[in-house]
Design a protein around this motif. Structure first.
Motif, PDB file in Angstrom:
ATOM      1  N   ARG B 339       0.856  -1.175   0.000  1.00  0.00           N
ATOM      2  CA  ARG B 339       0.000   0.000   0.000  1.00  0.00           C
ATOM      3  C   ARG B 339       0.892   1.225   0.000  1.00  0.00           C
ATOM      4  O   ARG B 339       1.691   1.412   0.904  1.00  0.00           O
ATOM      5  CB  ARG B 339      -0.892   0.010   1.250  1.00  0.00           C
ATOM      6  CG  ARG B 339      -1.698  -1.263   1.410  1.00  0.00           C
ATOM      7  CD  ARG B 339      -2.942  -1.237   0.603  1.00  0.00           C
ATOM      8  NE  ARG B 339      -3.974  -0.435   1.278  1.00  0.00           N
ATOM      9  CZ  ARG B 339      -5.136  -0.146   0.727  1.00  0.00           C
ATOM     10  NH1 ARG B 339      -5.398  -0.527  -0.481  1.00  0.00           N
ATOM     11  NH2 ARG B 339      -6.029   0.559   1.385  1.00  0.00           N
ATOM     12  N   LYS B 368      -6.613   3.448  -6.196  1.00  0.00           N
ATOM     13  CA  LYS B 368      -7.096   3.301  -4.815  1.00  0.00           C
ATOM     14  C   LYS B 368      -6.756   1.928  -4.251  1.00  0.00           C
ATOM     15  O   LYS B 368      -6.578   1.775  -3.051  1.00  0.00           O
ATOM     16  CB  LYS B 368      -8.606   3.541  -4.766  1.00  0.00           C
ATOM     17  CG  LYS B 368      -8.947   5.014  -4.941  1.00  0.00           C
ATOM     18  CD  LYS B 368     -10.411   5.272  -4.907  1.00  0.00           C
ATOM     19  CE  LYS B 368     -10.866   5.603  -3.512  1.00  0.00           C
ATOM     20  NZ  LYS B 368     -12.169   6.267  -3.473  1.00  0.00           N
ATOM     21  N   ARG B 373      -4.191   4.035   3.463  1.00  0.00           N
ATOM     22  CA  ARG B 373      -5.139   4.968   4.109  1.00  0.00           C
ATOM     23  C   ARG B 373      -4.436   6.306   4.301  1.00  0.00           C
ATOM     24  O   ARG B 373      -3.313   6.354   4.780  1.00  0.00           O
ATOM     25  CB  ARG B 373      -5.541   4.393   5.459  1.00  0.00           C
ATOM     26  CG  ARG B 373      -6.609   5.199   6.167  1.00  0.00           C
ATOM     27  CD  ARG B 373      -6.813   4.605   7.545  1.00  0.00           C
ATOM     28  NE  ARG B 373      -7.526   3.341   7.466  1.00  0.00           N
ATOM     29  CZ  ARG B 373      -8.865   3.229   7.477  1.00  0.00           C
ATOM     30  NH1 ARG B 373      -9.604   4.313   7.556  1.00  0.00           N
ATOM     31  NH2 ARG B 373      -9.450   2.062   7.414  1.00  0.00           N
ATOM     32  N   ASP B 425      -8.484  10.360   0.086  1.00  0.00           N
ATOM     33  CA  ASP B 425      -9.723  10.119   0.817  1.00  0.00           C
ATOM     34  C   ASP B 425      -9.636  10.677   2.231  1.00  0.00           C
ATOM     35  O   ASP B 425     -10.573  10.501   3.016  1.00  0.00           O
ATOM     36  CB  ASP B 425     -10.041   8.616   0.837  1.00  0.00           C
ATOM     37  CG  ASP B 425     -10.676   8.193  -0.479  1.00  0.00           C
ATOM     38  OD1 ASP B 425     -11.297   9.052  -1.141  1.00  0.00           O
ATOM     39  OD2 ASP B 425     -10.535   7.027  -0.873  1.00  0.00           O
ATOM     40  N   SER B 426      -8.532  11.312   2.567  1.00  0.00           N
ATOM     41  CA  SER B 426      -8.411  11.961   3.871  1.00  0.00           C
ATOM     42  C   SER B 426      -8.302  13.468   3.653  1.00  0.00           C
ATOM     43  O   SER B 426      -7.816  13.920   2.607  1.00  0.00           O
ATOM     44  CB  SER B 426      -7.153  11.483   4.603  1.00  0.00           C
ATOM     45  OG  SER B 426      -7.207  10.099   4.773  1.00  0.00           O
TER      46      SER B 426
END
Ligand code: SF4
Lengths: 378, 710
Positions: B339, B368, B373, B425-426
């Motif tokens: 990731r 994605k 994250r 996405d943050s």
């Protein structure tokens, strides 16, 4: 089904399809609507200056050395001046296609009010066609192809006053082609203590420039090469009128700086740098600042790599060796030639990194260390 | 006849692929250009077939092969030097209209000879009945072998020019050997061929180097070679190393500004990042900066293995660099756990489907899948938004933004050159300017361009406002179904030339003309239906449909495969091979069938697989893509072969005195139309779904005509 029956069936289907006239636009999905760029209704119609009516019809523009002969409903080379019934109009008066507040160092003007900003504006159009143009998207199109801002001279001056910006810069495309707009704004600006600087290729006629200079505070000229052939092949213009205007600006006392864009393989030989330095020294004086700037692939020269740092360094060294006192290099990583040094004591007077100033050693126009007068407006 | 037809197929595919490749490499072709170049080829072949079919123009195939071979080599050389001949400056782009003119002229000589050869071989040099079908079969087989050979040889064993010379020599020698049966002709010709391939072809690299020197004067040529993906040249001058890909500057070293824009900018939002994925080449600065930061590791993904070795010979590879062969899709397909904190997507100029496929919802889903994250995606795009944003640029930027905005919760854009799109996405992007500068100052690497020295100006209020206004305009996203970006980019680039802008503007801005394509078919259909000899004339419509539908579906399949599964050339070779094989097999079995009427079988299969393709192409796992498209193309081509045989029986059954190149010419004309419009022009305008429905409707129309013409 026989052939006649089939033909009848086809006819009916076509009629039904034609009556459903809302189907097609939906089917094609609307990209055409979003891309119908035509802002013709925005164009201004202010009468142009310095043109002559020709006997037998048509007008001759006298702003720049092209002297376009323009017949009815046609436009000059720059695409922003139009003959309507033998009255010549500027179509971009009060129509800015770009507006920014830039650091003055970005113009670049290094000897003119350092650490201040300039309200930079441009209109569409240009009177040359440089194959490397950074601003080709506005300079090589007609004004109706852009979504312009309606900003008459008064509005530009007001923005400066509201935002506390001391200078208006006519820049990006070629201000010569929006001469009337620039002239009126500069004149109005002076009445309100707003200065004006023209960032130009210098391809303008003597008389319009002479009339304009009293309203300007500084001029930066892009001297694109020192060889006539380059102007012919790469710029689609002429060198000699530009050289003449440089001398005219210098003699007028308006502050002048020169930029030379070094394009790899096209204007980057030692001989050219030497010739350039000698011409400037002889005709404009050794204290005229010269900036060598780096070419990046753009417009029609998209397949030419950026200027190597070594070439720029070479240009700098040659010009210094020829006796020019203020030679600058821009857009290089942490290069000392971004800064200003005193020609007498060699100490750093203005330390620059990019558009920021980290050191300032001038008292007015004087070197803090040895008292040597540094030309410019500080 | 069989061997010569086989040779023709081999020569035709070789000539077409090599010339197309050279044209794209020399003239920086985009999607619109590729279609016109392909059109030029097919048009030349159709003309050649038409004129070659006239008895008064009858020629000897051996001589035609020899002439074609010489013309192929000369054309490849001419394409390389043509920009200088027409007075272009070093590094100057050739405008679209000039490129189109050059491509049509360049395709004409070899294409015409190829077309001329078909009736020569199939009609004049054979006594067998129904030889057209036989010629078609063996031509298909030759093309199959040629296609595979070209795709494996060019960029692997030989350069494009060497391949052109080798093909020319083989074809000329084989043409004579097949035509002259006397041993005292055959033996010396074969001996000369072996000697030529052994001694002369290796010397071609010297000619090639001289051509490159002439082209890039006064740069020093460090290395120049072909890869399956295009031509690579490494130039040097004044201490600068320049990587040219297909004659376009891809990367420069040292070029700190470009490198800082890629790696330092995302570190502003993720200063703690450890794992960085760079889709593109990281050796030209990005990797070196990462080295000096220390704790960051970088993965660089690029399909060109040969280029890696070349770059390593001239630039010290960064220590922290892990290199993978492939692209975003192949890399993420094989990924299990990795990731990344930052993904840098170097999308290039967006003027081809190859680059624009990275800016689709599907590509975002792949990003994605590998983004950790709180990870950041960065897409640098080569639009200068520092001083203004033009209307065409606004379209492009809003299209890009609509893709990332629909797929990520937060986005940010930096004006400048390049314009930087960030997505995450943050909520990382809402940072005060001072914090950004403090984070930059805390990095062990002292950035020059992504620093307070320039950022205060780059992120100045007016500029950001202008860019946001442009990028946040409502826009249709670029999708696999409807790839808009190449069209928008073509329109943007066309502004550099008034003629280009008029032509491309008309194509792109007013797509109502697309209605002309079905109109042409309906008109042609009606003409063939109402003429007296329906049976014979309608066969010409069938030829036309066979050409249009098969080429359209072939290009659609390539496009979809590339969009979903990547761009590996070895796999593309399999796909082209499958198509050629299917064509040959379909023709073979149909020609042996005792049934008189078989065209409807071909049409039925084409209809079913077109609808089946529409319903299934997006629903498959990537690992099945190759099998799926191989099967699709095999069946599609077989159906085309059946249709061709059916049309031939219908046409030549009654019109034996007709020009026998006529059917072939109609089929090529249909293919020309398919190549010119389907994927390159119609696809972005009406979308893939409507395109496939349109193709199915055309097949149904042909079926209907078949019923009427009985
Ligand atoms: S300003 Fe424009 S119209 Fe006037 S001479 Fe120059 S190019 Fe021609």
């Amino acid at each position: 089904m026989d052939r006649r029956a089939f033909m009848r069936c086809v006819g009916c289907t076509a009629a039904v399809a034609a009556s459903q006239n809302t189907f097609l636009p939906r089917f094609l999905g609307g990209i055409q609507n979003a891309m119908a760029f035509d802002y013709a209704d925005q164009l201004s119609s202010v009468e142009a200056r310095y043109y002559k009516k020709r006997e037998g019809g048509g007008v001759e523009c006298g702003i720049c050395p092209r002297h376009c002969y323009v017949t009815d409903l046609e436009r000059g080379y720059c695409g922003v001046r139009e003959n309507r019934g033998d009255i010549y109009y500027t179509l971009v008066y009060g129509l800015a296609c770009s507006l920014n507040v830039d650091p003055i160092e970005k113009k670049p003007l290094y000897h003119f009010l350092p650490r201040t900003t300039a309200l930079s504006m441009a209109t569409a159009g240009c009177n040359v066609n440089c194959k490397f143009c950074q601003n080709w998207e506005i300079s090589q199109v007609r004004p109706e192809q852009l979504n312009n801002l309606e900003l008459p001279p008064r509005a530009l001056v007001d923005i400066c006053r509201q935002r506390n910006v001391p200078t208006i810069a006519y820049t990006y495309s070629e201000p010569v082609i929006f001469y009337e707009y620039m002239y009126d704004t500069a004149e109005l600006g002076h009445k309100h203590d707003i200065r004006s600087v023209m960032i130009t290729g210098g391809y303008i006629e003597e008389k319009p420039l002479a009339d304009l200079l009293p309203h300007l505070d500084a001029v930066k000229v892009d001297l694109k090469a020192i060889r006539e052939q380059y102007y012919k092949d790469v710029v689609d213009g002429e060198l000699q009128p530009v050289l003449d205007r440089l001398v005219q600006i210098k003699e007028s006392g308006v502050w002048l700086e020169i930029v030379y864009l070094v394009v790899p393989t096209l204007n980057d030989t030692d001989a050219e740098f030497r010739e350039l330095a000698q011409w400037i020294k002889t005709n404009l004086g050794a204290d005229t600042p010269v900036h060598f700037s780096r070419f990046f692939p753009q417009y029609l020269l998209k397949n030419l790599p950026p200027t190597p740092e070594n070439t720029l360094q070479n240009a700098h060294d040659i010009c210094q060796a020829e006796g020019l006192e203020f030679v600058y290099l821009g857009n290089l990583r942490g290069h000392q030639a971004e800064s200003t040094y005193c020609p007498k004591c060699s100490k750093m007077l203005i330390g620059r990194r990019g558009y920021t100033i980290f050191e300032y050693n001038l008292d007015g126009n004087l070197c803090k260390f040895c008292g040597r007068e540094i030309p410019g407006l500080f | 006849m069989k061997r010569r037809a086989f040779l023709l197929g081999f020569f035709a595919i070789g000539g077409q692929v090599l010339l197309l490749r050279e044209l794209v490499a020399s003239l920086n072709g985009d999607e619109l250009f590729i279609s016109t170049a392909l059109f030029g080829w097919l048009l030349a072949v159709a003309l050649g077939a038409y004129f070659g079919g006239k008895p008064q123009l009858r020629a000897d195939s051996a001589r035609l092969f020899a002439v074609g071979a010489v013309l192929l080599v000369l054309t490849v050389i001419a394409i390389r030097v043509i920009p200088m001949i027409i007075g272009q400056l070093p590094g100057e782009v050739v405008t679209f209209s000039t490129s189109v003119l050059i491509s049509i002229l360049a395709m004409l000589p070899v294409g015409f000879i190829t077309g001329w050869l078909f009736p020569t071989i199939a009609v004049f040099e054979t006594r067998v009945r129904a030889s057209i079908v036989g010629a078609y079969l063996f031509e298909g087989l030759g093309a199959f072998v040629g296609g595979l050979a070209i795709l494996f040889v060019v960029g692997g064993l030989l350069s494009a020019l060497e391949t052109a010379v080798a093909i020319g020599a083989i074809v000329s020698a084989a043409g004579f050997v097949f035509s002259y049966r006397r041993w005292w002709i055959r033996v010396p010709v074969l001996a000369a061929l072996v000697a030529f391939l052994w001694f002369i072809v290796p010397l071609i690299s010297i000619v090639e180097l001289s051509l490159e020197r002439y082209r890039h004067e006064p740069f020093e040529i460090k290395e120049t070679f072909d890869t399956p993906y295009g031509r690579q040249t490494l130039l040097a001058r004044e201490g600068e190393l320049v990587l040219l890909t297909d004659n376009t500057v891809e990367a420069v070293s040292p070029e700190h500004s470009a490198a800082e824009n890629r790696i330092i900018a995302p570190l502003v939002y993720r200063p703690d990042a450890r794992y960085v994925l760079h889709i593109g080449r990281a050796e030209f600065g990005v990797g070196q900066i990462v080295d000096s930061i220390g704790r960051v590791e970088i993965w660089s993904v690029d399909p060109r293995t040969q280029l890696t070795q070349t770059v390593d010979r001239h630039i010290l590879p960064p220590f922290t660099l892990t290199r993978s062969e492939g692209d975003l899709f192949t890399y993420t397909a094989g990924l299990k756990v990795r990731r990344h904190d930052i993904v840098i997507l170097d999308v290039g100029s967006l003027d081809t489907y190859k680059s624009s496929r990275y800016v689709t919802p599907y590509a975002m889903s792949r990003v994605k899948s590998t983004l950790a994250r709180g990870g950041v995606l960065l897409i640098p795009v080569a639009y200068d938004t520092d001083r203004f944003v033009g209307p065409e640029e606004e379209q492009i930027l809003s299209t890009i933004h609509s893709v990332i905005g629909d797929n990520f919760e937060y986005t940010e854009i930096w004006p400048g050159n390049p314009t930087l799109f960030f997505a995450s996405d943050s909520s990382l992007f809402d940072l005060p300017y001072d914090t950004m500068i403090a984070r930059l100052d805390s990095l062990p690497y002292q950035a020059q361009f992504i620093s307070d020295n320039y950022l205060f100006d780059r992120l100045e209020g007016l500029k950001r406002e202008r860019l946001y206004n442009a990028a946040f305009q409502p826009a249709m996203p670029n999708t696999v179904d409807r790839p808009l970006l190449p069209h928008l980019q073509a329109l943007f680039r066309s502004k550099a030339n008034a003629i280009d802008h008029a032509v491309i503007g008309e194509i792109v801005k007013r797509p109502y003309w697309t209605i002309a394509v079905p109109a042409v078919f309906v008109l042609f259909f009606l003409i063939t239906i109402v003429t007296r000899s329906i049976r014979g004339r309608f066969a010409l419509f069938l030829y036309f449909v066979a050409g249009f539908v098969s080429l359209s579906l072939e290009l659609v399949s390539f496009y979809v495969y590339q969009s979903f599964a990547g761009s590996l050339y070895s796999e593309m070779a399999v796909l082209i091979g499958a198509f050629m094989l299917g064509l040959a097999l379909g023709t073979f079995f149909a020609s042996r069938s005792a049934r008189g009427e078989i065209a409807h079988i071909g049409l039925f299969i084409l209809f079913v697989i077109t609808i089946g393709f529409e319903l299934s192409y997006a629903r498959l796992p990537i690992s099945w893509a190759l099998y799926y498209h191989t099967f699709f193309l095999l069946v599609c081509a077989a159906a085309t072969g059946i249709l061709f045989v059916g049309a031939t029986r219908q046409f030549y059954g009654e019109q034996s005195r007709e020009n026998r190149g006529l059917g072939y010419a109609y089929e090529i004309a249909g293919s020309s139309l398919g190549s010119l419009f389907t994927v390159t022009v119609l696809l972005p305008v009406i979308g893939l779904t409507w395109l496939l429905i349109g193709i199915a409707a055309l097949v149904a129309l042909a079926y209907l005509g078949l019923l009427i013409s009985r």
